[in-house]
Structure formats: C-alpha cells, structure tokens
Design an enzyme around this catalytic site. Sequence first.
Site, PDB file in Angstrom:
ATOM      1  N   CYS A 620       0.913  -1.308   0.206  1.00 38.29           N
ATOM      2  CA  CYS A 620      -0.081   0.090  -0.030  1.00 38.29           C
ATOM      3  C   CYS A 620       0.860   1.087   0.088  1.00 38.29           C
ATOM      4  CB  CYS A 620      -0.895   0.129   1.160  1.00 38.29           C
ATOM      5  SG  CYS A 620      -1.704   1.585   1.340  1.00 38.29           S
ATOM      6  N   CYS A 623       0.116   3.364   3.651  1.00 43.65           N
ATOM      7  CA  CYS A 623       0.452   2.689   4.824  1.00 43.65           C
ATOM      8  C   CYS A 623       1.672   1.781   4.876  1.00 43.65           C
ATOM      9  CB  CYS A 623      -0.737   2.005   5.566  1.00 43.65           C
ATOM     10  SG  CYS A 623      -1.245   0.619   4.661  1.00 43.65           S
ATOM     11  N   CYS A 634      -2.315 -16.926 -13.604  1.00 41.61           N
ATOM     12  CA  CYS A 634      -1.002 -17.915 -14.150  1.00 41.61           C
ATOM     13  C   CYS A 634      -0.232 -16.701 -15.173  1.00 41.61           C
ATOM     14  CB  CYS A 634      -1.568 -18.944 -14.518  1.00 41.61           C
ATOM     15  SG  CYS A 634      -3.283 -19.195 -15.110  1.00 41.61           S
ATOM     16  N   CYS A 651      -4.372  -0.069  -0.128  1.00 37.97           N
ATOM     17  CA  CYS A 651      -5.107  -1.006   0.359  1.00 37.97           C
ATOM     18  C   CYS A 651      -6.520  -0.402   0.995  1.00 37.97           C
ATOM     19  CB  CYS A 651      -4.497  -1.422   1.817  1.00 37.97           C
ATOM     20  SG  CYS A 651      -4.451  -0.350   3.315  1.00 37.97           S
ATOM     21  N   CYS A 654      -6.977   2.025   3.613  1.00 34.59           N
ATOM     22  CA  CYS A 654      -6.467   3.405   3.483  1.00 34.59           C
ATOM     23  C   CYS A 654      -7.530   4.080   2.134  1.00 34.59           C
ATOM     24  CB  CYS A 654      -4.916   3.519   2.798  1.00 34.59           C
ATOM     25  SG  CYS A 654      -3.897   2.848   4.267  1.00 34.59           S
ATOM     26  N   HIS A 666     -10.255  -8.418  13.288  1.00 38.47           N
ATOM     27  CA  HIS A 666      -9.034  -7.888  12.459  1.00 38.47           C
ATOM     28  C   HIS A 666      -8.905  -6.315  12.378  1.00 38.47           C
ATOM     29  CE1 HIS A 666      -9.953 -12.611  11.685  1.00 38.47           C
ATOM     30  NE2 HIS A 666      -8.807 -12.370  11.878  1.00 38.47           N
ATOM     31  N   CYS A 686      -7.939   4.543  -8.039  1.00 37.26           N
ATOM     32  CA  CYS A 686      -7.464   5.443  -8.916  1.00 37.26           C
ATOM     33  C   CYS A 686      -8.477   6.669  -8.693  1.00 37.26           C
ATOM     34  CB  CYS A 686      -7.390   5.105 -10.339  1.00 37.26           C
ATOM     35  SG  CYS A 686      -6.488   3.502 -10.333  1.00 37.26           S
ATOM     36  N   CYS A 696      -9.164  -4.996 -15.203  1.00 35.76           N
ATOM     37  CA  CYS A 696      -9.869  -3.866 -15.400  1.00 35.76           C
ATOM     38  C   CYS A 696      -8.989  -2.556 -15.611  1.00 35.76           C
ATOM     39  CB  CYS A 696     -11.083  -3.782 -14.401  1.00 35.76           C
ATOM     40  SG  CYS A 696     -12.179  -4.996 -14.583  1.00 35.76           S
TER      41      CYS A 696
END
Length: 754
Positions: A620, A623, A634, A651, A654, A666, A686, A696
Amino acid sequence: MAAAEHQERNNDLREHMVGILFSRSKLTHLQKQVCSHIVQAIRKETVRAREEWESSLSCETLGTPGTPEEGQHSAPDTYCFEMLSMVLALSGSAVGRAHLAQQDHLLRHLLSLLHTGSARVQRQVVALFRRMLADVPPQSLALILGVEVLPAHDYASLHTASQDQDTAFDPQKQGILDVFLAVIAKALTVQLKTKGSDGGKITVAQGKGGVTSVTLATAMPTPAANSPRWWLRGHTTQKQADLIINLIRDMSMGKLSDTWAKVSKAAIAENIINLTRLHESDRSCAATCLATPTLWLALASLCVLHPDHVDALSSQHWQATTSSGDPHNPEPRPTCENHDDGETLAMILCEECSSNLCGECDRILHLHRRTRHHHRTVFRQEQEAIKVDLHEGCGRTKLFWLLALADSTTLKAMLELRGESQRTRGSIAATTCRFCGAPAQPSLLSPAPVCQDSDCQEYSREACVRTHDCGHLCGGLKGENTCLPCLHGCSNNPSLKQDADDMCMICFSEALSAAPAIQLECGHVFHAHCCRNVLTRRWPGPRITFTFSLCPICKVAMSHDVLGELLSPILALYEDVRRKALMRLEYEGLHRAEAISTPGARYHNNPAAFAMDRYAYYVCFKCNKAYYGGEARCDAEAGLGDEYDPRELVCGACSDVSRAQMCPKHGTDFLEYKCRYCCSVAVFFCFGTTHFCNACHDDFQRVTNIPKAELPRCPAGPRAQQLEGEECPLHVQHPPTGEEFALGCGVCRNAHTF
Ligand SMILES: [Zn+2]
Ligand SMILES: [Zn+2]
Ligand SMILES: [Zn+2]
Ligand SMILES: [Zn+2]
Ligand SMILES: [Zn+2]
Ligand SMILES: [Zn+2]
Ligand SMILES: [Zn+2]
Ligand SMILES: [Zn+2]
C-alpha cells in the site's frame, strides 16, 4: 490450453496408427511411396518458409523477431506442421527411423526449417533430430552440410593441428554442428562494459551505465543469402536456444549414440580452439572480434561445454613448466629475464631489448615514450594457449588476448579483450588500474593504482585496503570483518567456486575483480554494488514477489553483513506477506490441499510457498503494508514490469470510500474492496474514487466509458465481461457493477463461506 491438449492426443493417435502401419521389419513399396510424398510436401513447405523468412529479415523493423512468435502461426504453417507430425509418427518405429535417416533431402529440409520454421515447427524439427540422428552417420550429415572434414576426436591433436597448419585460418569454414550452434549464437546477448576511452571502437548505441548489449545480428556483417552459412542471420528466442542446448548436451553425453557423443564434443572443442586461430586484425578490438562468426560460434559452444572439455581443452603448455618431455611442446619455455627467478614464464620477446619478458614486465618496461614502440612478438605457445573452465553453469575460455564467458541459463555473455597491454588486475606492482586495467598512476591514498574513471574512483573508495598473504589485493569491501578469500586461486576456501575472471552473474558485464565484491552466505560471489542495486530495485511490476532477493545462481536467500540494512525491511515484508497468505490459506480451507499434502507434489509440506504463489499481495502506497489483491493469475508474468503508478496501489483500509465497518476481530487489516467493474478483489485505487482489479485496470479507458446501464450484471468477469450462471465469483451479495463496494474483512468473509 485445450487446443494444445487436443493436438497432443491427436498426435498420440497418429503415432499409434503409423506404428501399426509400419510395424513390420521391412517397408512395402507403397509405404515408401507414401514417405516420398511426405518428403516432397515438406520440401515445398521448406521453400515457402525460407522465402517468408527471407522477406521478414529484409523488412525487419527494429525489435521484431526474425521467426514468427508463438500464436502467430494461425494459417501458414499448419500444413508443414501436419506433415512433420506424420514424419515424427513414422520416426517412432525402428524401420521408419532407419528409412527416414537415409532421406538426405529430408535432412536438408529439416536443417533449413530449424532456422526458418515457426516456433512449433522448430520444436518438431528438434524432436525429429533427437530421434533420427542416431541413425545418421556424422559423415553423411557432413556431406549434406558440405563440411569437408570431421573434427578430430582427440582435442590435443586438434590443437597441434592448428600449430602445424601454416595455412591461413578460414573463419568461414563450416563445422559439423555449426548449423545447430547458430541457433544458440543468435539468441546470445554480449554485454560490453565501455569505460571512458576504452570502448571508442564500438559503434553500437551505448546503454545505461556504460554497458552496451550486442547480438550477432547487430555486431556481425550479414552473410549473403546464398552463402553456405546463410542461417547465421536474424535472431532466435531463448526458448529455441534452450531446445538446442538440451539437444547438443544430450548428444555429447551419448544419449543419441557413442559416435555422436565423440563428434559433438570434438565439434564444440573445435569451435573454441578456432578462437586461437583468429587473425590478428580480427582480435584488435571487441568490434572486429564480434564481427567474426568464429567468436559467436565459440560463445555458443561455451553454452554447451561438457565437463570433459575442461581438462582436455586447456592446453598442456598453459603456464606449463619448462618440461621438454611434452610431445606437444618440444622447445623448453623461456622464463622472464626481468624477473630473473628462473620460474616466471616469459610470453613476449622484445627484439629491441632482446629479452624474453612476462606480460607484466613487458608492460612496465615498455610504458616509457622511448620504448613504447619496440617491436615485440608473443610466443607461439602463448598465442595458442587456451584455458577452458566451467563454473556454475557458465562456460569460459581464456586466451592471451581474450577472456570470453557465456552463461547457458540466461544466454548472456561477456567479452574482455586484453589487448597488447596485458591486464593484470588485482596486482599491486602494476601501473594499471586495479579494477579496469587502464593506465593509472600509483597514489598514496590507496594500495594500488586506480584510474580516473568515476566508477573506478568510486570502487576504490569502498574497496578493502588489505592485501592477502599471497600478495594479491583483497577484492572485498572496506571494513569487512573477514576478508573476501583471494579470487586469484590462492585461497583453499572450499566455499569459493568462482574466481577473479568469472563474470558477476548479476550485471553480466564485468569480471568479479572489476569492482569490490562480496561472498554471500551461500558461497557465491557478486559485485557489492550489484547486490545493492538488486535489493534497492526490488520486484518488477506491482505484485510483490521475492525472487529478486535470492542468489541468482543457487536461489538461496541472499545474506551478507553489508546488506543487512537493505535486507531487514525486505525480510519484514516477507514475513508479513507469508503470515497473511498462510492465514488466508487456512480460512479458505486450502491448507490441506493435495499440492501440499501429497509427498512429491510441488508444494509438499510447504504451505507458505503454495499460499504465496497463489495469492497476490501489493504494498500500500499510504500505509506501506502488504494487502491482498486477488489470486495471482497464471499469466501474471505477461504483465511484469508494465508501467503502473505506485500511488494507485492503496489498500482497502486506506481507500475506504464507502466507510466499511471495522471487523471486530481483525480491525481494517484485511479490509478488501470489490473491483468497481467486475466481481474480483480490487488491487488499484485510482482518481481517489475508484477501485480496479488488475485486468480492469489494464483496460480502464474502455471499462470506465461503458454507460452504467450497459455494464454486466453479477456475475461479472475481469474486463467487465458478462459471465454465465448465477453465483458471484466472490460469493457475496453486492450492489450493481459500477458502484464501489467494500467486501469487508477478507479473512472473515472467506471463513463464512466454509
Ligand atoms: Zn579503472
Ligand atoms: Zn578485505
Ligand atoms: Zn592470491
Ligand atoms: Zn556485477
Ligand atoms: Zn548462491
Ligand atoms: Zn494502506
Ligand atoms: Zn475488475
Ligand atoms: Zn458479483
């Protein structure tokens, strides 16, 4: 994938059928006729392939390969491929093989297709040679190729033959394996380090850091289309070269026949020994040398060096004592009159000083303006002396004027011309730069002279200042706890498998002694600055991978005191990714997968490797932690090194645009987002608004312009493709495609699905 499988099954069937048809001990007239028709068809295809190859060569734009790449073989090679499949099937039976081996025309066509066919045709041709060559006597192949004499089996006599023959060496004369070795030669890259004034004669554009990459196609004058060695044109891919490397290795190991083992080894030896016979004008600089086919075929031969060659090829009189009993070396070898120790061998006779000198004394005594132009001759023994080594898969040959190395794994090669001023790096007495061999003045600051080149100056600042007991300078780093063992062969450290002349297997452009080097814990030696570069540059492309941090030779994790600062954040990241991947594996219930639990399976007892290969993680930008971005595709390799903006790797925590709830267990550690345009886990974030998966993101200009109403419904595949069925690949209920959606805690979400 499926097509290839289908093809394979098809071939099996064909082989089986032909096997039944040709299973008798003799071929019928009809069968022979079928055969000759096939050969006829292949002839036509060969002519066509050659024509196409010629035209592709003549209109070749820079950077496009000379032979069609995989996947481009849609229509044109189908017939050729089918015909070769028939021959391949025929070669499955002993009678068929014996009959085929006598078809000189067929062999001729195959040799041509070896260079002009499509990738899959070339694969077939190599497979055919593998089967047929045992039945083709080397003399017959020589006749087909127009090779006059087969190389002598005994390399020593090969070597003396070159001494006795005063006839000029013809670099255009063909050897029996040349047509095969050319496939390797055309895939090689020679890295030339051009320093300051050193490389003035190289005309090829210079790359970064003074390293120039040259290939046969760029360095050698193109042979005429009608010359016997017309196939020394264009270039080949690494894959094609690998096929031939394996074929020639198997040939020399006797897997085809004993006769071919002898002939192959002799042919490889002959090509390397030919270097000693190169004309003086050809060895004047790297450019002239690289313009000869002799050099390229020798480099290719170094890629297929057999361990037998090491002893057999290294000439008896290389640094031999004054043994007059040696049949190949009748005259006793004079010693250096300047050293006057009765021991140091002379290699040069100066007619004006009328004394025999060793390389080093010759240089020092002839440095002065008054003596510089003395006429000197190199002893014949020295001129023909040759040493061959095989270190860590890298073949190497050393002559009095040249050091050449080629690595069969990477197909990279290095060339170092020693010129008239014999370079003795690492020597304290010399007045040449300890790193590059250029003239240099001794200085009070360092124990050995260093030239003005900025790289050498930099190296000198960080080089170890100690001298080994043997008198050689330490090739290591300043302030090192234990000195690097002497790289000049004086150390009996068993962990040292390389020496001063081996090239650094990271930069592939300079010898180990050309810059301060370090010995990693695995025992392998590299330039210190090259190790640092590798660890600073890290992985290519957006997905975190750790192969960069492994020793390039043995794949053991790199480790050395001086690399500690660079290595510790990498190790921490490794642990983080490992932990997260293992956790995911367990939550997905895959920790008991067959690939891990079955003895002998790829990941047996190694769930971490399995998990880290399966899942893709990214760092990220905000962070700095590793976050999950879906399963590794693959075909991930295809996108390696693609341009991307590291600022777009963010991430879920963030980039929490839809304010997802914290996971009570978590926190936001595993918060994941869905790709806005399909049902995949997002990797990129983005415009401060939009999450994308890899696919994509690659296609963002198209997907972001699809009107919302036309976007696919769930289940949606990568690149906004409508998928069949009902079930979302992510197994969640989510808002329609085109909207941001937080998938929540990745760990808990997956735990629920089981
Ligand atoms: Zn230098
Ligand atoms: Zn040292
Ligand atoms: Zn030493
Ligand atoms: Zn290096
Ligand atoms: Zn290693
Ligand atoms: Zn973050
Ligand atoms: Zn997507
Ligand atoms: Zn969905």
